[in-house]
Design an enzyme around this catalytic site. Structure first.
Site, PDB file in Angstrom:
ATOM      1  N   LEU A  21      35.562  31.515  40.405  1.00 40.98           N
ATOM      2  CA  LEU A  21      35.753  32.777  41.123  1.00 40.98           C
ATOM      3  C   LEU A  21      36.480  32.629  42.460  1.00 40.98           C
ATOM      4  CD1 LEU A  21      35.017  35.784  40.923  1.00 40.98           C
ATOM      5  CD2 LEU A  21      32.996  35.278  42.278  1.00 40.98           C
ATOM      6  N   HIS A  26      33.351  37.604  33.977  1.00 38.94           N
ATOM      7  CA  HIS A  26      32.527  37.489  35.175  1.00 38.94           C
ATOM      8  C   HIS A  26      31.146  38.109  35.046  1.00 38.94           C
ATOM      9  CE1 HIS A  26      31.757  37.105  39.416  1.00 38.94           C
ATOM     10  NE2 HIS A  26      31.699  38.396  39.616  1.00 38.94           N
ATOM     11  N   HIS A  54      36.735  39.652  36.059  1.00 42.08           N
ATOM     12  CA  HIS A  54      37.068  39.693  37.482  1.00 42.08           C
ATOM     13  C   HIS A  54      38.552  39.362  37.606  1.00 42.08           C
ATOM     14  CE1 HIS A  54      37.089  38.778  41.748  1.00 42.08           C
ATOM     15  NE2 HIS A  54      35.835  39.158  41.849  1.00 42.08           N
ATOM     16  N   PHE A  61      35.563  46.378  50.362  1.00 43.58           N
ATOM     17  CA  PHE A  61      35.610  45.809  49.023  1.00 43.58           C
ATOM     18  C   PHE A  61      36.171  46.866  48.076  1.00 43.58           C
ATOM     19  CE2 PHE A  61      33.356  42.289  46.580  1.00 43.58           C
ATOM     20  CZ  PHE A  61      33.719  41.296  47.458  1.00 43.58           C
ATOM     21  N   ARG A 110      37.923  46.683  39.806  1.00 45.67           N
ATOM     22  CA  ARG A 110      38.241  45.398  39.187  1.00 45.67           C
ATOM     23  C   ARG A 110      38.935  45.549  37.834  1.00 45.67           C
ATOM     24  NH1 ARG A 110      32.805  41.866  40.717  1.00 45.67           N
ATOM     25  NH2 ARG A 110      33.396  41.589  42.889  1.00 45.67           N
TER      26      ARG A 110
END
Lengths: 610, 248
Positions: free
Chosen positions: A253, A378, A239, A124, A312
């Site tokens: 999302l 987000h 996001h 991630f 992000r």
């Protein structure tokens, strides 16, 4: 107005507000420690925002890459947060997350497995190693259902579809909560020695958001009114990948797991533009050619990570810059392409809900075509200011955990650090509240006048003869925040935003809900306006004050990070005259050990777990 | 391009109610829930409807749309002919509270009756080990978003009102997910037979058809549970063993 003795009353040692991951984890802790625990939530149990989390929960288990350990997780979290995180909270989080994930497994969570049967972990953004324990792309569902199914056997009393209207005090101490049954419109008085806020953020103040209706900043506003401080609210995470088409799903999302599993970002010229946006701080650890990025994707442990997995804030600004330069996708976003990177069966297995979501809502097959994505409001990095170990606010008896609390994420949250945040700090808030409740010699008594006042302002909305439509006020707020308090901010916009919020507050004073008190959606919408406005104002005021660009907060006229601001947090509180007060506080220095870890090289930290 | 569409929405409460007509300007890509939200914001502020995620992940916005149990957030307007009136009503199996919202608390009561997950000991290194192949089926059941559409459509609950005798498909797959969990050590088979009423299901597969998560509720969950009950209680060899030894 009814006498408060005639109200429906409940008594608990600890009352938790919010039934997402943090609230459920906190309530479980309290109940397991023998306290009489209540839990109130606006929706049905199991529907809270946690259910929408997709990618996974970050914990340095080291199951997929044994070089990982808590120190590297801590270092990644600090770097991702641009060193504005509360050091101690980032340390507690990184140290405790692995055991919290194992505990969730013991309570019934069924994570995806590695070939040798351990909990699998995926890559991630901002995480050096594959670190996210996950279940396909529905990890949040797994978490909330596990906590729910475990929690219902722990003796917690759950009050579903009950909206908290305000915190009740006895002097300066917490004494309870006034709640409203959504079904009947009746009030309920919850007496409690300690209250734990676990109410999430306030993303519904923006037009394009991944957040549900519940995210109206209730906990932030209630804590603020009760005398607690809010901190870091200028850091609102957009996001990078929300859906942009069709219009009715704009903002929904698209998990970062798409990029974690190899998805690439392209502009309208089919350029992989993220190579042009690698910040200095991450340059030495990010691939600078497609060849190297491909090597990484194919499992070469020596290769550096692709730039799509930058944090992000960086990716969101890059997509915005590409669209503003005229290189956007047809509906104003970027292309996110996994179809060219992975075979269809792998995509369907690892990203089933994304496959489903695009197929059903956008009539697009992500195993064949690229998705169109763009930034979406987000997450709140900021929130209620708490003590780093006990999670107590400056109001005795009031605790906060999860998204509504500030501190762990600093200026930017790493994906996957939210779900682990919920478990770690839910547990710690539970312990903190238990210790506090046990230390009280007698139960505090709520102030009757305060209860009457809260009931009156709620029922006034129904009782006044005429007034404005609550949906219109909310909709105007969403347009205002989107336009004036967005990704790229400047002084003029923020000041216009604050003026607009003022005008909306005046309009809200005369809002009218038609119909009866029974399950009245318009009334509930009207009741959410005060928390939305408090939250919006706090974000705008903090954003106006912070004259630098750091993490998720970007000021057009103050480019780049400023060293002085790197030692300051912005704290918001309610002044004696009722106005919003914003102040700058100096950050405490970290321990030498933590500072050394945060600035060490990876090689120095690998294999040093202790 | 906005187009005017006709809606009939059930309005009322437990005592009384009726369908009311609304015209809505619908745009490209909208789902039924979007249209309901427009009606709420512009014409009927107090219209009661549950929703949260608007992406098919939370299971809040269940209702009956043109007679079919659906998630309104995943039901696109272009599934219907441009001149077709869309009729929306609450799930029929549960008591209506108001408009499209009904009382689903019975489901939460059923869940409480189910013995929780009870894992065996960890391996010496503190980990649990399970093969992906061995958890695939359990993970299928755990995709359930508790929309309760399967409960709504189940004949035993809907038409025969046997809520005392059968926990319904949702909790059958919850039980199946526990029974098939490689680490679980609890025995729920006696209750699955008696209290939870696995025998009540007559395998019409209506639940499977309406599941928005495409879980094989009947074939992968309920039928294997029926088989486990049969193996335990109706296997002739076991019956003989019980008679001879007095042991179960």
């Amino acid at each position: 107005m009814a006498d408060i003795d005639e109200l429906q009353q409940f008594e608990h040692d600890v009352l938790v507000i919010g039934a997402g991951g943090a609230g459920l984890r906190a309530a479980t802790e309290c109940s397991n420690r023998g306290l009489n625990t209540g839990l109130i939530c606006k929706s049905l149990l199991g529907k809270a925002h946690t259910v929408m989390a997709e990618g996974g929960m970050a914990a340095a288990l080291g199951n997929v890459d044994s070089r990982d350990n808590w120190k590297i997780h801590f270092r990644d979290t600090m770097r991702g947060g641009k060193f504005l995180n509360q050091w101690r909270m980032a340390e507690l989080h990184a140290r405790m997350a692995p055991d919290c994930v194992r505990e969730l497994e013991e309570w019934g969570a069924v994570f995806d497995r590695t070939p040798d049967g351990l909990i699998s972990q995926r890559n991630f953004g901002g995480h050096r190693y594959p670190r996210l324990a996950h279940v396909g792309d529905r990890t949040g569902l797994e978490m909330i259902r596990t906590l729910q199914d475990h929690g219902i056997h722990q003796g917690i009393k759950v009050y579903m579809e009950n909206k908290a209207l305000g915190l009740l005090l006895d002097g300066d101490k917490i004494a309870g909560v006034l709640g409203l049954w959504r079904e009947t419109g009746r009030f309920a008085l919850f007496k409690a020695k300690a209250v734990i806020m676990a109410t999430g953020g306030g993303g519904r103040a923006w037009r394009v958001t991944s957040n549900s209706w519940e995210y109206s900043g209730d906990g932030l506003a209630m804590a603020y009114h009760a005398g607690a401080e809010l901190m870091d609210l200028e850091f609102t995470q957009f996001h990078p990948t929300g859906m942009v088409w069709p219009p009715s799903v704009r903002g929904t999302l698209v998990t970062e797991g798409v990029r974690g599993d190899g998805g690439i970002l392209l502009n309208s010229k089919h350029e992989r533009f993220m190579f042009n946006y690698i910040p200095e701080r991450f340059a030495s650890e990010t691939a600078d050619t497609e060849e190297e990025a491909n090597l990484w994707l194919n499992g070469d442990k020596e290769a550096r990570r692709p730039p799509e997995l930058l944090t992000r804030d960086v990716v969101a600004r890059a997509i915005l810059a590409e669209t503003e330069a005229g290189r956007g996708s047809p509906h104003g976003g970027a292309f996110l392409d996994i179809a060219s990177q992975k075979p269809p069966d792998v995509i369907r297995r690892k990203l089933p809900s994304m496959y489903h979501q695009f197929k059903e809502l956008a009539e697009l097959d992500i195993t064949r075509e690229p998705m169109e994505v763009g930034p979406t409001m987000h997450y709140f990095m900021g929130g209620i200011r708490v003590d780093h170990d006990s999670q107590q606010t400056r109001v005795p008896g009031l605790f906060a955990c999860g998204e509504c609390a500030a501190g762990l994420h600093g200026a930017n949250r790493l994906g996957g650090n939210s779900l682990s945040d919920l478990l770690v700090f839910g547990k710690l808030a539970g312990i903190g509240a238990c210790e506090y409740a046990a230390s009280l010699p007698s139960a505090p008594a709520p102030d009757a006048g305060q209860v009457q006042g809260l009931m009156r302002s709620a029922t006034d909305i129904l009782n006044r003869e005429t007034g404005e439509n609550p949906y219109s006020i909310h909709s105007d707020l969403q347009d205002l925040m989107q336009a004036k308090v967005g990704i790229i901010r400047n002084q003029a916009y923020l000041e216009e935003g604050l003026d607009g919020i003022d005008q909306l507050r005046t309009r809200t004073a005369g809002v009218k809900a038609h119909g009866t008190s029974q399950y009245n959606a318009g009334w509930h919408e009207a009741l959410d306006l005060d928390p939305l406005l408090i939250t919006s104002e706090a974000v705008a005021r903090a954003a106006l004050l912070r004259k630098e660009s750091r993490g998720a907060h970007t000021r057009a006229e103050h480019e780049g990070e400023n060293e002085e601001w790197g030692n300051r947090n912005i704290v918001t509180s309610k002044a004696a005259d009722g106005s919003m007060q914003v102040q700058v506080v100096e950050r405490p220095a970290p321990s030498e050990e933590l500072r050394a870890i945060a600035t060490a090289t990876l090689e120095e930290l690998e294999g040093t777990a202790s | 391009m906005a187009k005017t569409r006709k809606f009939r929405i059930w309005r009322g409460d437990e005592q009384a109610g009726d369908f009311q007509d609304y015209d809505v300007e619908v745009e490209t890509g909208m789902v039924v829930l979007d249209a309901i939200h427009l009606i709420q914001a512009e014409q009927a502020h107090d219209l009661a409807v549950r929703w949260n995620c608007k992406a098919g992940k939370c299971g809040s916005c269940s209702m009956e749309i043109n007679g079919k149990p659906r998630l309104s957030c995943m039901t696109r307007m272009n599934e219907y002919a441009p001149d077709e009136t869309i009729t929306v009503q609450p799930m029929r199996t549960f008591r209506v509270i108001k408009d499209l919202v009904c009382d689903v608390s019975w489901n939460y009561e059923q869940n409480k009756k189910i013995a929780p997950f009870k894992p065996g000991p960890r391996d010496a290194d503190g980990n649990y080990r399970m093969k992906q192949d061995d958890v695939d089926r359990v993970q299928e059941f755990r995709k359930c978003i508790e929309c309760f559409l399967c409960q709504d459509v189940c004949h035993v609950l809907r038409d025969h009102e046997q809520k005392e005798k059968f926990v319904g498909p949702r909790f059958m797959i919850r039980l199946a997910g526990l029974e098939m969990h490689p680490l679980d050590t609890a025995d729920r088979i006696p209750k699955i037979k008696e209290e939870f009423g696995v025998g009540m299901c007559n395998i019409t597969r209506c639940c499977t058809e309406v599941c928005p998560e495409h879980i094989g509720i009947t074939d992968n969950g309920i039928i294997p549970l029926k088989e486990r009950v049969v193996d335990r209680y109706y296997d002739p060899l076991r019956i003989l063993w019980r008679k001879l030894t007095g042991k179960t």
